[in-house]
Enzyme design. Structure first.
Site, PDB file in Angstrom:
ATOM      1  N   HIS A   1     -20.019  30.085  -4.202  1.00 37.96           N
ATOM      2  CA  HIS A   1     -20.354  28.896  -4.995  1.00 37.96           C
ATOM      3  C   HIS A   1     -21.849  28.650  -4.877  1.00 37.96           C
ATOM      4  O   HIS A   1     -22.331  28.236  -3.814  1.00 37.96           O
ATOM      5  CB  HIS A   1     -19.547  27.705  -4.446  1.00 37.96           C
ATOM      6  CG  HIS A   1     -19.832  26.407  -5.137  1.00 37.96           C
ATOM      7  ND1 HIS A   1     -19.438  25.206  -4.605  1.00 37.96           N
ATOM      8  CD2 HIS A   1     -20.461  26.125  -6.306  1.00 37.96           C
ATOM      9  CE1 HIS A   1     -19.815  24.226  -5.419  1.00 37.96           C
ATOM     10  NE2 HIS A   1     -20.434  24.760  -6.459  1.00 37.96           N
TER      11      HIS A   1
ATOM     12  N   MET B   1     -15.892  19.961  -9.646  1.00 39.34           N
ATOM     13  CA  MET B   1     -16.346  19.341  -8.404  1.00 39.34           C
ATOM     14  C   MET B   1     -15.607  18.025  -8.208  1.00 39.34           C
ATOM     15  O   MET B   1     -15.638  17.139  -9.059  1.00 39.34           O
ATOM     16  CB  MET B   1     -17.857  19.099  -8.431  1.00 39.34           C
ATOM     17  CG  MET B   1     -18.717  20.363  -8.441  1.00 39.34           C
ATOM     18  SD  MET B   1     -18.355  21.495  -7.103  1.00 39.34           S
ATOM     19  CE  MET B   1     -18.750  20.484  -5.664  1.00 39.34           C
TER      20      MET B   1
ATOM     21  N   ASP C   1     -20.205  28.380   0.428  1.00 47.33           N
ATOM     22  CA  ASP C   1     -21.080  27.401  -0.232  1.00 47.33           C
ATOM     23  C   ASP C   1     -22.552  27.716   0.014  1.00 47.33           C
ATOM     24  O   ASP C   1     -23.048  27.572   1.138  1.00 47.33           O
ATOM     25  CB  ASP C   1     -20.775  25.991   0.300  1.00 47.33           C
ATOM     26  CG  ASP C   1     -19.527  25.415  -0.326  1.00 47.33           C
ATOM     27  OD1 ASP C   1     -18.708  24.802   0.407  1.00 47.33           O
ATOM     28  OD2 ASP C   1     -19.356  25.555  -1.546  1.00 47.33           O
TER      29      ASP C   1
ATOM     30  N   PHE D   1     -22.318  18.303   0.319  1.00 49.95           N
ATOM     31  CA  PHE D   1     -21.791  18.006   1.652  1.00 49.95           C
ATOM     32  C   PHE D   1     -20.265  18.048   1.669  1.00 49.95           C
ATOM     33  O   PHE D   1     -19.621  17.768   0.660  1.00 49.95           O
ATOM     34  CB  PHE D   1     -22.257  16.604   2.108  1.00 49.95           C
ATOM     35  CG  PHE D   1     -23.753  16.464   2.157  1.00 49.95           C
ATOM     36  CD1 PHE D   1     -24.441  15.962   1.057  1.00 49.95           C
ATOM     37  CD2 PHE D   1     -24.466  16.889   3.257  1.00 49.95           C
ATOM     38  CE1 PHE D   1     -25.825  15.861   1.063  1.00 49.95           C
ATOM     39  CE2 PHE D   1     -25.858  16.793   3.287  1.00 49.95           C
ATOM     40  CZ  PHE D   1     -26.533  16.278   2.183  1.00 49.95           C
TER      41      PHE D   1
ATOM     42  N   MET E   1     -24.862  26.604  -5.380  1.00 46.70           N
ATOM     43  CA  MET E   1     -25.442  25.298  -5.661  1.00 46.70           C
ATOM     44  C   MET E   1     -26.954  25.458  -5.539  1.00 46.70           C
ATOM     45  O   MET E   1     -27.607  24.971  -4.597  1.00 46.70           O
ATOM     46  CB  MET E   1     -24.896  24.243  -4.683  1.00 46.70           C
ATOM     47  CG  MET E   1     -23.447  23.905  -4.956  1.00 46.70           C
ATOM     48  SD  MET E   1     -22.604  23.086  -3.601  1.00 46.70           S
ATOM     49  CE  MET E   1     -22.111  24.525  -2.671  1.00 46.70           C
TER      50      MET E   1
ATOM     51  N   MET F   1     -26.353  26.732  -0.697  1.00 48.25           N
ATOM     52  CA  MET F   1     -27.122  25.553  -1.102  1.00 48.25           C
ATOM     53  C   MET F   1     -28.608  25.801  -0.868  1.00 48.25           C
ATOM     54  O   MET F   1     -28.991  26.390   0.149  1.00 48.25           O
ATOM     55  CB  MET F   1     -26.690  24.333  -0.292  1.00 48.25           C
ATOM     56  CG  MET F   1     -25.215  23.991  -0.455  1.00 48.25           C
ATOM     57  SD  MET F   1     -24.780  22.536   0.533  1.00 48.25           S
ATOM     58  CE  MET F   1     -23.015  22.471   0.223  1.00 48.25           C
TER      59      MET F   1
ATOM     60  N   GLY G   1     -12.475  22.128   2.844  1.00 44.97           N
ATOM     61  CA  GLY G   1     -13.251  22.428   4.040  1.00 44.97           C
ATOM     62  C   GLY G   1     -12.701  21.638   5.211  1.00 44.97           C
ATOM     63  O   GLY G   1     -11.960  22.163   6.047  1.00 44.97           O
ATOM     64  N   SER G   2     -13.027  20.361   5.231  1.00 47.02           N
ATOM     65  CA  SER G   2     -12.635  19.553   6.396  1.00 47.02           C
ATOM     66  C   SER G   2     -11.117  19.497   6.563  1.00 47.02           C
ATOM     67  O   SER G   2     -10.619  19.519   7.687  1.00 47.02           O
ATOM     68  CB  SER G   2     -13.212  18.144   6.285  1.00 47.02           C
ATOM     69  OG  SER G   2     -13.198  17.687   4.967  1.00 47.02           O
TER      70      SER G   2
ATOM     71  N   ASP H   1     -12.996  21.579  -6.089  1.00 47.54           N
ATOM     72  CA  ASP H   1     -13.850  21.788  -4.925  1.00 47.54           C
ATOM     73  C   ASP H   1     -14.453  20.471  -4.456  1.00 47.54           C
ATOM     74  O   ASP H   1     -15.274  19.872  -5.134  1.00 47.54           O
ATOM     75  CB  ASP H   1     -14.982  22.758  -5.318  1.00 47.54           C
ATOM     76  CG  ASP H   1     -15.845  23.121  -4.145  1.00 47.54           C
ATOM     77  OD1 ASP H   1     -16.928  23.691  -4.368  1.00 47.54           O
ATOM     78  OD2 ASP H   1     -15.439  22.845  -3.004  1.00 47.54           O
TER      79      ASP H   1
ATOM     80  N   SER I   1     -13.401  26.213   2.580  1.00 48.74           N
ATOM     81  CA  SER I   1     -14.865  26.298   2.496  1.00 48.74           C
ATOM     82  C   SER I   1     -15.436  26.419   3.903  1.00 48.74           C
ATOM     83  O   SER I   1     -15.215  25.543   4.755  1.00 48.74           O
ATOM     84  CB  SER I   1     -15.432  25.032   1.851  1.00 48.74           C
ATOM     85  OG  SER I   1     -16.810  24.923   2.163  1.00 48.74           O
TER      86      SER I   1
ATOM     87  N   HIS J   1     -14.139  30.486   0.539  1.00 49.61           N
ATOM     88  CA  HIS J   1     -15.121  29.805  -0.320  1.00 49.61           C
ATOM     89  C   HIS J   1     -16.430  29.680   0.447  1.00 49.61           C
ATOM     90  O   HIS J   1     -16.478  29.087   1.540  1.00 49.61           O
ATOM     91  CB  HIS J   1     -14.593  28.429  -0.705  1.00 49.61           C
ATOM     92  CG  HIS J   1     -15.443  27.680  -1.679  1.00 49.61           C
ATOM     93  ND1 HIS J   1     -15.387  27.894  -3.044  1.00 49.61           N
ATOM     94  CD2 HIS J   1     -16.365  26.697  -1.487  1.00 49.61           C
ATOM     95  CE1 HIS J   1     -16.258  27.078  -3.647  1.00 49.61           C
ATOM     96  NE2 HIS J   1     -16.838  26.332  -2.733  1.00 49.61           N
TER      97      HIS J   1
HETATM   98  C1  DX5 Z   1     -19.579  20.615  -1.550  1.00 44.43           C
HETATM   99  C2  DX5 Z   1     -18.949  22.004  -1.450  1.00 44.43           C
HETATM  100  C3  DX5 Z   1     -17.483  21.932  -1.105  1.00 44.43           C
HETATM  101  C4  DX5 Z   1     -17.249  21.243   0.250  1.00 44.43           C
HETATM  102  C5  DX5 Z   1     -15.784  20.996   0.467  1.00 44.43           C
HETATM  103  O1  DX5 Z   1     -20.858  20.737  -2.150  1.00 44.43           O
HETATM  104  O2  DX5 Z   1     -19.078  22.706  -2.662  1.00 44.43           O
HETATM  105  O3  DX5 Z   1     -16.943  23.251  -1.066  1.00 44.43           O
HETATM  106  O4  DX5 Z   1     -17.722  22.063   1.278  1.00 44.43           O
HETATM  107  O5  DX5 Z   1     -15.667  20.258   1.663  1.00 44.43           O
HETATM  108  P1  DX5 Z   1     -14.509  19.164   1.823  1.00 44.43           P
HETATM  109  O6  DX5 Z   1     -13.216  19.912   1.557  1.00 44.43           O
HETATM  110  O7  DX5 Z   1     -14.644  18.710   3.246  1.00 44.43           O
HETATM  111  O8  DX5 Z   1     -14.757  18.101   0.815  1.00 44.43           O
HETATM  112 ZN    ZN Z   2     -18.075  24.644  -2.882  1.00 41.03          ZN
END
Ligand code: DX5
Ligand code: ZN
Length: 231
Positions: A68, A139, A37, A145, A70, A39, A197-198, A175, A10, A35
């Site tokens: 994705h 999710m 995101d 976040f 959101m 928002m 992501g992280s 995710d 992500s 991916h």
């Molecule tokens: C959260 C996002 C995820 C998030 C994943 O709302 O949809 O994709 O960025 O980040 P990590 O892998 O750090 O949880």
């Molecule tokens: Zn996502």
């Protein structure tokens, strides 16, 4: 049991000032999808970017742009994200009252349709939509976040969706909160796409992307071990 596992970093966890280069770096380091995101600060308490950013990213993504959403409402923006080059557009079941129509509109725009389920939404919500989706996104965290802890109750939901899907060609994406510890659990439960992501971007940068590759390989190997244990 051999299910092909895909790793989809992500970019929410990447350098926002270098999105294009970050997409190229994670692909060069072995990711399967990217991916993205989106928002809106309304459906989730955070704000990222919209169709123009996706269009700008498209030339830097050779694999799959996994968008994705959101956001709420979704329908007014589907064509813009499809025109921006999205391969998959995922909408949340919770984003409005007409998710069936939204999924039809995503496919009608020429994209694969994903259905995202928040942690509080049961697997059964996907049952009436099972023939209208190409992917179900579970999710692992409350959306908005990165860097949050995985909600382990979602493992049963993944397994329930795996049973619901049967032999249909539908991906189960997880995710949020995917790490070396949770990746094997998600894979064993039936996930086929892991968004991280992280766990992917930690320790690396566009200037030094090697950690991205090491992190991707470690997550993939951990997931494969989890899948093998479940066999
Ligand atoms: C959260 C996002 C995820 C998030 C994943 O709302 O949809 O994709 O960025 O980040 P990590 O892998 O750090 O949880
Ligand atoms: Zn996502």
């Amino acid at each position: 049991m051999t299910r092909s596992l895909k790793i989809a970093p992500s970019i929410l966890a990447s350098d926002f000032a270098a999105f294009g280069a970050e997409c190229e770096a994670i692909e060069a380091q072995g990711c399967d999808w990217v991916h993205v995101d989106v928002m809106d600060g309304h459906f989730v308490p955070n704000l990222t970017f919209g169709p123009p950013m996706c269009a700008a990213l498209r030339p830097h993504i050779k694999t799959v742009m996994d968008v994705h959403l959101m956001i709420a409402p979704v329908d007014p923006y589907i064509d813009a994200f499809a025109d921006a080059g999205a391969d998959i557009i995922t909408a949340h079941a919770e984003a409005g009252p007409h998710i069936h129509r939204t999924l039809q509109a995503i496919r009608g725009a020429g994209c694969k349709a994903g259905l995202a389920l928040n942690p509080g939404t049961p697997a059964e919500a996907a049952a009436p939509l099972i023939d209208d989706v190409d992917m179900i996104c579970v999710m692992g965290v409350n959306p908005g976040f990165g860097g949050q802890k995985f909600i382990h109750s979602q493992l049963d939901k993944i397994a329930a969706l795996r049973a619901l899907i049967g032999d249909r060609p539908i991906e189960i994406e997880v995710d949020g909160g995917v790490t070396l510890e949770t990746a094997p659990l998600c894979a064993a439960a039936g996930a086929t796409v892991l968004v991280a992501g992280s766990a992917v971007f930690k320790g690396g940068s566009v200037q030094d992307p090697a950690p991205y590759g090491a992190n991707i390989r470690a997550i993939r190997d951990a997931a494969a071990r989890g899948l093998a244990r479940a066999a």
